[in-house]
Write a protein that holds these residues in place. Structure first.
Motif, mmCIF file in Angstrom:
data_model
loop_
_atom_site.group_PDB
_atom_site.id
_atom_site.type_symbol
_atom_site.label_atom_id
_atom_site.label_comp_id
_atom_site.label_asym_id
_atom_site.label_seq_id
_atom_site.Cartn_x
_atom_site.Cartn_y
_atom_site.Cartn_z
ATOM 1 N N MET A 62 -2.222 0.741 9.809
ATOM 2 C CA MET A 62 -2.032 1.295 8.476
ATOM 3 C C MET A 62 -0.550 1.580 8.209
ATOM 4 N N LEU A 63 0.126 2.224 9.152
ATOM 5 C CA LEU A 63 1.532 2.587 8.957
ATOM 6 C C LEU A 63 2.425 1.355 8.849
ATOM 7 N N ILE A 64 2.145 0.343 9.651
ATOM 8 C CA ILE A 64 2.944 -0.889 9.594
ATOM 9 C C ILE A 64 2.731 -1.591 8.256
ATOM 10 N N GLY A 65 1.491 -1.592 7.768
ATOM 11 C CA GLY A 65 1.207 -2.204 6.465
ATOM 12 C C GLY A 65 1.925 -1.483 5.337
ATOM 13 N N ILE A 66 1.908 -0.151 5.369
ATOM 14 C CA ILE A 66 2.560 0.638 4.331
ATOM 15 C C ILE A 66 4.083 0.471 4.381
ATOM 16 N N LYS A 73 -1.182 -5.615 -11.361
ATOM 17 C CA LYS A 73 -2.524 -5.433 -10.798
ATOM 18 C C LYS A 73 -2.703 -6.268 -9.544
ATOM 19 N N GLN A 74 -2.238 -7.514 -9.568
ATOM 20 C CA GLN A 74 -2.343 -8.375 -8.390
ATOM 21 C C GLN A 74 -1.533 -7.827 -7.227
ATOM 22 N N TYR A 75 -0.362 -7.276 -7.544
ATOM 23 C CA TYR A 75 0.473 -6.682 -6.496
ATOM 24 C C TYR A 75 -0.253 -5.507 -5.849
ATOM 25 N N CYS A 76 -0.856 -4.653 -6.673
ATOM 26 C CA CYS A 76 -1.581 -3.489 -6.149
ATOM 27 C C CYS A 76 -2.781 -3.917 -5.314
ATOM 28 N N ILE A 77 -3.528 -4.904 -5.805
ATOM 29 C CA ILE A 77 -4.687 -5.400 -5.060
ATOM 30 C C ILE A 77 -4.257 -5.921 -3.700
ATOM 31 N N GLU A 78 -3.176 -6.719 -3.693
ATOM 32 C CA GLU A 78 -2.702 -7.289 -2.427
ATOM 33 C C GLU A 78 -2.283 -6.196 -1.466
ATOM 34 N N LYS A 79 -1.617 -5.161 -1.975
ATOM 35 C CA LYS A 79 -1.118 -4.104 -1.097
ATOM 36 C C LYS A 79 -2.286 -3.336 -0.475
ATOM 37 N N TYR A 80 -3.298 -3.031 -1.275
ATOM 38 C CA TYR A 80 -4.468 -2.327 -0.743
ATOM 39 C C TYR A 80 -5.179 -3.178 0.300
ATOM 40 N N MET A 115 -7.086 7.919 4.222
ATOM 41 C CA MET A 115 -5.644 8.152 4.291
ATOM 42 C C MET A 115 -4.884 7.136 3.447
ATOM 43 N N GLU A 116 -5.326 5.889 3.478
ATOM 44 C CA GLU A 116 -4.692 4.850 2.661
ATOM 45 C C GLU A 116 -4.777 5.189 1.184
ATOM 46 N N SER A 117 -5.927 5.752 0.767
ATOM 47 C CA SER A 117 -6.118 6.066 -0.644
ATOM 48 C C SER A 117 -5.160 7.144 -1.129
ATOM 49 N N PHE A 118 -4.624 7.953 -0.212
ATOM 50 C CA PHE A 118 -3.626 8.959 -0.579
ATOM 51 C C PHE A 118 -2.200 8.432 -0.426
ATOM 52 N N LEU A 119 -1.956 7.721 0.661
ATOM 53 C CA LEU A 119 -0.587 7.313 0.979
ATOM 54 C C LEU A 119 -0.066 6.200 0.080
ATOM 55 N N LEU A 159 -10.888 4.804 -2.334
ATOM 56 C CA LEU A 159 -9.981 3.668 -2.478
ATOM 57 C C LEU A 159 -10.040 3.098 -3.893
ATOM 58 N N THR A 160 -11.236 3.087 -4.466
ATOM 59 C CA THR A 160 -11.385 2.580 -5.838
ATOM 60 C C THR A 160 -10.636 3.468 -6.825
ATOM 61 N N VAL A 161 -10.849 4.777 -6.719
ATOM 62 C CA VAL A 161 -10.162 5.726 -7.598
ATOM 63 C C VAL A 161 -8.654 5.652 -7.374
#
Length: 215
Positions: free
Chosen positions: A47-51, A74-81, A129-133, A199-201
């Motif tokens: 997770m940390l390496i991805g972020i 939107k595509q950028y956000c989808i890819e990042k998640y 944690m991903e949904s917050f970070l 994660l959706t929210v």
């Protein structure tokens, strides 16, 4: 969006030493992995390496150049998640394999069923944690995002400390004591479902923030 995945995979070369150290440490757990800790450790590292790729995207005002490319916010956000969650999943899977190896070597007394539950809960936990970070890092930038995350973590730790200090004087509601009797598979299912909702929210919030962000 395929190009965004390729970009982030290429950026992982900058994290080569950290990835190598994490993998070497995970092999040590073959001999000491009593509680399946390698799953949690490697999921966290994934997770940390991805972020961390967010910092490279915004380095030297890179966001302005990046969003001149033919893809939407939107595509950028989808890819990042997906990319960060992929890091969590890959780390958890690798840790799961290490933990199974530890069992086969006779170094761990954990059952396969318990190990699988740890694997599922780790994915759910780091999904939370991903949904917050991600909103913090994408919305406020990596540096401010880390500072805000540190403040939130500090407040949570302080709240836990205070609760533990005064827990003996606080009557515990009956429904909380009954939670101990909830079957493990129910807890696991609720954890995964809760992570999916969060994660959706989180994605909706992040997408809204990024649309209003100026580069």
């Amino acid at each position: 969006m395929k190009g965004l995945f390729i970009k982030d995979l290429a950026l992982l070369k900058n994290q080569g030493k950290i990835i190598f150290i994490a993998l070497v440490l995970s092999l040590i757990y073959l001999f000491v992995d009593v509680e399946g800790f390698s799953i949690t450790f490697l999921a966290l590292m994934g997770m940390l390496i991805g972020i961390s790729t967010i910092a490279y995207d915004e380095n030297d005002n890179g966001g302005a150049y990046l969003f001149s490319m033919p893809f939407t916010v939107k595509q950028y956000c989808i890819e990042k998640y997906l990319f960060v969650f992929g890091g969590i999943l890959f780390g958890a899977l690798f840790g799961y394999a290490v933990s199974i190896g530890s069992i086969l070597l006779g170094k761990s007394g954990v059952t396969y069923a318990s190990l699988f539950e740890t694997f599922i809960v780790a994915i759910g936990l780091f999904g939370f944690m991903e949904s917050f970070l991600l909103p913090l890092n994408l919305g406020f930038g990596p540096e401010k995002g880390r500072n805000i995350a540190a403040v939130i973590a500090g407040l949570i730790l302080a709240a836990v400390f205070l609760f533990r200090s005064f827990a003996g004087n606080i009557p515990v509601p009956e429904f909380i004591t009954k939670l101990q009797d909830v079957p493990d598979f129910v807890f696991t299912t609720v954890t995964i479902a809760g992570a999916a909702v969060m994660l959706t929210v989180s994605f909706i919030i992040t997408n809204t923030i990024m649309r209003k962000k100026e580069f």
